[in-house]
Each structure stands twice: as C-alpha cells, then as structure tokens.
Scaffold this active site. Structure first.
Site, PDB file in Angstrom:
ATOM      1  N   ASP A 445      41.282  27.049 -18.401  1.00  0.00           N
ATOM      2  CA  ASP A 445      40.044  27.429 -17.732  1.00  0.00           C
ATOM      3  C   ASP A 445      40.029  28.922 -17.405  1.00  0.00           C
ATOM      4  O   ASP A 445      41.072  29.593 -17.413  1.00  0.00           O
ATOM      5  CB  ASP A 445      39.871  26.607 -16.453  1.00  0.00           C
ATOM      6  CG  ASP A 445      38.412  26.315 -16.124  1.00  0.00           C
ATOM      7  OD1 ASP A 445      37.527  27.039 -16.624  1.00  0.00           O
ATOM      8  OD2 ASP A 445      38.150  25.359 -15.361  1.00  0.00           O
ATOM      9  N   ASP A 513      29.695  22.533 -17.557  1.00  0.00           N
ATOM     10  CA  ASP A 513      30.027  21.722 -16.380  1.00  0.00           C
ATOM     11  C   ASP A 513      28.927  20.718 -16.066  1.00  0.00           C
ATOM     12  O   ASP A 513      29.114  19.818 -15.244  1.00  0.00           O
ATOM     13  CB  ASP A 513      30.244  22.619 -15.158  1.00  0.00           C
ATOM     14  CG  ASP A 513      31.624  23.253 -15.137  1.00  0.00           C
ATOM     15  OD1 ASP A 513      32.484  22.841 -15.936  1.00  0.00           O
ATOM     16  OD2 ASP A 513      31.838  24.175 -14.332  1.00  0.00           O
TER      17      ASP A 513
END
Length: 690
Positions: A445, A513
């Site tokens: 990430d 997301d």
C-alpha cells in the site's frame, strides 16, 4: 517487424495491422512520417521525399512534424528534452548512427558530452518508445525535462480526447470531450500515479465501441508524471509525456551517469475503442504482467471485518469461514505489526505484534495452508508513523524541508526511499519477514502523497522524485527474485498507483477502496479502457455498504459486479448467515468455472454503465460469458436484448443457463427481472459453441 531503407535514414516498424515510420533528413532533423494502417517501406520513402512546408517568421516548419522535439533551435512546440549545463541551455544534436538488437531500433544522437538514444520496439500493434541520456562529458548536465516520447497524429478534423479522471473512491472515470486548440495537460505532482488521472489518453474522430480509428498512449511510470496533448496552430496534434510534472529539474547527471526514461507506449486500432482496449489487454498479458498466464486466486481480506482490532484466533475463525466458501487466498490486512492498534502508530516496524501474534505469523500461515488456502499480508513500506521505533531512531530518513513543519496525512510521513540506507533497511525488514513465514502474497500500500519533498544536505534534492520510484522498482525486483513464489498487489489508498510501470512488477492492483457494487461499474468500465480484468481486484463486501454510502444491494448483485475482475471477498463472514454463506459458495464455484474467460479472454463492453442495464462479455476460444447488471428501471419498462460480439457468425452456441441454441450474431434475452421499479438485479450467462 523492422524495415530500413538502403540509405539508412528511413525506418518502418510494423505490427500485425499497423506501421510506424520515421525519417532522418540530411540536416539531421528526425521527422515523423506515419502512424496508422500497415504500409510498406516504399510507401514510407515516398512520404519522406515530400518537402516540408516553407518556414515563416512566426511559425516553424518542424513543429508538429518532429519525432522528438528538443529545447532550442527553430522550434516553438513543447520540447520533450530540456537540458542545462553551467554554460548554456538547450540541445543542438547531430546524428551519430543507428543500430538494432532483436526487434529494437536505436537512433543515436549527440550534443557535446550528451549522448541521446531514442528507442523503438513493437509488441504486437503496440509501439514502445523510450529515451536514454548518457553524460559522456566532463561536466554535470541538469535534465530539466526528459520525456519518453512525442507522438504525432495524422491530420484529421474534429479530434476527440478520452481520459480517465477521478479522486479517492471514484477512480478511473471515463470522459470524452472535443479537443480544442492549445494544450490539455494531465498528470500527477503527488509522487505517485495518483487517483486523479491514469497516465493514458486516447484520441479519435468518430469511433464507436467496435468501429473506427483510435490512437492511444500510456506511460509506464509510478511517480509524478505529465502528459500534454497539444492541438497546434496548423491543427496537427502531438502528445508528449514522461516522468515529472514540471520543468523545475528532474535529475543532475554527473559525468559517466545516465538516465533511461520510462516506456511511453502507443497503439493504433481500426476496430474502435473496444478493439483498442483488447489490444492493450493482450499487450499487458503478453509483455507486461508477471506470470499473466496463471489464474489469480479468489481472495479473502479481513480488513472490513476487523480493522485494527485483530488477533491470531480471530483471524483463524475468519479463515475457516473463508475456506468454507471456496476462498483460495486469505489475507491479513493492517494491524498485525509493531504497535499498530490504530493508524497513529507502528508504520515502519515490520515485525509481528507480540501480543497479537506471540509466535509470529508462521502458526497462522501454517493453519491457513492446512485449510487449503494461500496466506497473505498487508504492508506499507514507504511510510512511517512518528510514533514508531523506526522514526525515533531515524527522524532524518523521511522527506522534509529544513526549518519547516513536517506535514502528516493519515498520521504518517513518507520515507525518503532515494536514500540507500532506507533502501537497505526496507530490504532487510521485508526479506526477513518473507523468510520468517510461508507468505504467498503481499498487498503493498501507499497512502500518503508527497508534500514536503525535501532532502536536507543533498546537493540536488529534486532527484528524490525520480529516485524514489527507481528505488521502489529496484526493491520490488529484488524481493521478487529472492522470493519467486510471492505475489504482489499494488495498492495506493485504492487506485492511486495503477500504471504500466507498477504492473510490470506486481500481479494485480487494487482498483478502488470503493467496493459498492453499483459504484464499481463505472470505475471498472474506465479501468477496462486500458487495463485487463486479469489484474483488476474486485471485492464482495457487506450490505448495507457502511464504508461509503449505506446502499443496500443483494449478494447476487455484489458477486456479479465483482466477478468482472479478480474476485475477492471483504465482508465480515462471521456475521453472514448460513444461507448467505451457501449462496456465496455457489457464486465462488461459478466464478472458478468462468475465471479463465474473465482473466484471459477478450473483453467486449456490450452496454456501458450509463443507463439501466450494464453488460460485459468475455470470449475465449469456443466459450463466452456475459455479466449483465440491472442498475435501475422504470415500472414496466422493457429491457433491451444483448447482441453478443466476437463470436463465429457461422457457428451455433448453446446457452448453459437456458438450454437455448443461438446461431451467428447471438441476441440474448437475458434472465433479469423486470417490472420492479428501482430494483438491482444481475445475471451470468454462459455460452458454448456446439
């Protein structure tokens, strides 16, 4: 295929349906000749013989015709290359030679101590271009701008520009608009690819999904970048792109140093936007994505079920439920390491939390493997919390400006990965982590854009923008070589780092997301313009969608939406009913049956997600599958049938869901429910040639 004229000054690169040609004049001016339908070398030589238009006091005869414009000389167009030395600025090059290796063409130029090499290579109908700059002189050279390539389009009326724009949780939104005079500039000044734009553009005049000429360009770079699409005063169009957002300074090349730009790839298609997409997808599956011939497994990620409140026993409970619904890869997300009980601490300390995992990750990984699944973890190596052992030991390892406040986003700072000591620390931490337990997958990430991109004490601190990315690539390459069985996913707060550069080093990407199945249709539609389903991670999460919008949707709709890519599950399985778990197992089993078509087949976008019905089709060999999703409907409104594409018009196909036999250009009356105002529904239709 590469063809070269007898005089060694005209070159033609050809793919299955297209050609790209350039010519060097007697004055060492490198001109663009052709990009489009396949031509012969004789055709290119005829184009090269045509004289340039006469110059005037106000216009340049080179603008809009040069292959790689440089700063200086009789030019007004945006330069691809801008160089500064202590004595002067600009480039006045001379041609040295060309050479070839396999299918690569190299055109070599020189300006004093600067050697400039333009590289060309065809990959199917995709042309890859990049540039190498070598400082062979005795003085340093500052690269203010070093773009990978400039693409020149043929003269047409009424160009239309396609791009992908967005923001966090709304990435990859497709927009098409008329191209007007002047420049359209997109890019990122955030240190990573960014949620705001993907480094891709397409241009057409009247193309549809399946018909018409389309030109597309995509940049393989995961840091700050810029693409400039310019319609020049004479209506010609050029596209220039490369690393870095502005011209304030890219790198300082000391004597003996070199810089190779990222690849800037381009294609021409005569089969519309759908054909262009399928060419991009084939190119990436064949030449870019590691191990692209392998299926990506069905994944479960525990983040939405647990967030930071995790324990070894709790993860095992979720793992057992995941295995029961057919999941093949179980992933522990944020919260397993250091003092990571919230997003305020722990980043940088990549060792298992002793209270949560007393014996490390190996016991849980072993139990996950015993359940028949692979085991994965989440990391964010380029970041650090101020509340961490790493930051307390090395506060100078982050990007910061001397005498200025260190800005935090998400309570974190960016490590200066351009530093060799930071690179070595991360290598030791991550190599040790992957050696400590049987880990099969890493979700990498990146949740914090560059803002205070300073490097106190460094003679040329601007280099961190480029060297951070080069170090990231080097670290990923090193980890993949040392741990060849580990797959990597690129994530950046969702779709903030998706480009051809990161895809050459990762196995899949986290698209957004936003896991709401209705919102995802537009995101996935835009993503598919350039990137294949083989890398597009898509999750089934809980309903109502408490993460974003509270929307209620059926498990059926959620699964069919997510089955358009690499299927994952991210809901709290401990709260799912037995009926929901049983239904989930049926959908997972169905996905495994159609997975070869979805992940490796040719995509046809049958209906975009702009009306009541959205549908995509995947074709591979004698099989095809359609995912149809009803987004909304008015009472009593009939739904349109779906005309399939990419099938043999002389063959017959049986629909496995209905038993009906269709011939030729199949027209399906799908099994979606009608007459229910505002209802969401979805279906999967499989057809096989008989």
């Amino acid at each position: 295929m590469l063809e070269i004229a007898e005089n060694g000054r005209t070159w033609v690169l050809s793919g299955p349906t297209s050609s790209y040609a350039v010519h060097l004049t007697e004055h060492d001016e490198l001109l663009h000749l052709h990009w489009g339908p396949a031509i012969a070398l004789a055709d290119a030589e005829e184009l090269a013989a045509r004289p340039l238009p006469g110059a005037s006091s106000f216009e340049s005869q080179l603008d809009g015709r040069e292959e790689y414009p440089v700063d200086g000389g009789p030019r007004f167009a945006r330069p691809a290359l801008s160089v500064r030395t202590p004595e002067r600025r600009g480039t006045e090059w001379t041609f040295e030679r060309y050479d070839t290796e396999d299918d690569e063409l190299r055109l070599r130029f020189r300006d004093g101590g600067l050697a400039i090499t333009l590289h060309y290579r065809t990959r199917g109908d995709v042309v890859e271009r990049w540039t190498t700059l070598d400082n062979d002189g005795a003085e340093p050279l500052e690269l203010l701008r070093a773009d990978s390539a400039t693409w020149t389009l043929p003269e047409r009326e009424g160009w239309r520009l396609s791009q992908l724009h967005g923001r966090w949780a709304a990435e990859s939104r497709l927009v098409r608009s008329d191209l007007t005079y002047g420049e359209k500039v997109i890019g990122s000044r955030r240190g990573h690819t960014g949620h705001q734009h993907l480094p891709w553009v397409a241009l057409d005049t009247d193309a549809t999904e399946e018909r018409g000429e389309v030109y597309g360009c995509a940049l393989a770079w995961s840091g700050s970048w810029r693409l400039a699409v310019a319609q020049l005063p004479d209506a010609r169009v050029q596209i220039t792109g490369g690393a870095g957002y502005d011209d304030s300074g890219l790198l300082l090349l000391a004597p003996g140093e070199s810089f190779t730009t990222p690849v800037f790839a381009g294609l021409w298609s005569e089969t519309g936007h759908g054909g262009a997409s399928r060419t991009w997808h084939t190119y990436q599956r064949t030449y870019v994505i590691p191990d692209a011939d392998q299926d990506r497994p069905v994944l479960y990620n525990s983040w939405e079920a647990t967030q930071f409140d995790i324990s070894e026993d709790q993860q095992e409970v979720l793992a057992r439920r995941a295995a029961a619904v057919g999941v093949e890869l179980f992933v522990v997300d944020d919260g397993w390491f250091g003092a990571r009980t919230s997003d305020r601490a722990g980043l940088g300390d990549w060792t298992p939390n002793p209270d949560r995992f007393p014996a490390g990750l190996k016991p849980l990984a072993d139990r996950v493997h015993a359940l028949g699944m692979q085991f994965g973890i989440w990391v964010e190596p380029e970041m650090v919390n101020a509340d961490s052992d790493l930051y307390r030991a090395h506060p100078d390892w982050v990007q910061y400006q001397e005498g200025r406040k260190r800005t935090e986003f998400r309570n974190q700072l960016v490590l200066n990965l351009a530093r060799e000591d930071v690179q070595e620390y991360l290598w030791e931490q991550l190599d040790g982590l992957l050696s400590s337990a049987p880990i099969d997958y890493v979700k990498w990430d990146f949740n914090r854009c560059f803002t205070d991109a300073g490097w106190p004490g460094e003679a040329y601190p601007q280099r961190l923008w480029v060297d951070h990315v080069r170090a990231l690539y080097g670290l990923l390459d090193r980890l993949r070589a040392a741990h060849p069985g580990v797959a990597f996913e690129s994530c950046s707060g969702g779709g903030g780092r998706i480009d051809l550069g990161i895809m050459s080093r990762t196995d899949q990407v986290w698209t957004s997301d936003n896991t709401d199945p209705l919102d995802r249709l537009a995101i996935q539609h835009g993503f598919s313009q350039i990137h294949p389903a083989r890398v597009m991670a898509a999750w089934v999460t809980d309903s109502p969608n408490t993460q974003l919008n509270g929307r209620v949707s059926s498990l059926r709709f959620r699964f069919v939406s997510a089955m358009a890519g690499v299927l994952g599950v991210g809901g709290d399985l401990s709260e799912w009913t037995e009926e929901e778990l049983a239904e989930a197992r049926r959908w997972v089993d169905l996905y495994k049956e159609i997975r070869p078509l979805v992940q490796h087949g040719d995509l046809h976008r049958l209906r975009p997600p702009t009306g009541g019905l959205s549908a995509v089709q995947y074709v591979r060999g004698d099989e095809t599958v359609v995912l149809a999703l009803l987004q909304a409907q008015h009472y009593g409104e009939p739904l349109p049938a779906l005309r399939l594409r990419g099938l043999d018009p002389t063959a017959s196909y049986e629909c496995l869901e209905t038993g009906e036999v269709h011939r030729g250009a199949v027209l399906l009356h799908h099994g979606l429910r009608t007459g229910l105002r505002g209802d969401l529904d979805a279906t999967v239709l499989r057809l096989r040639r008989i």
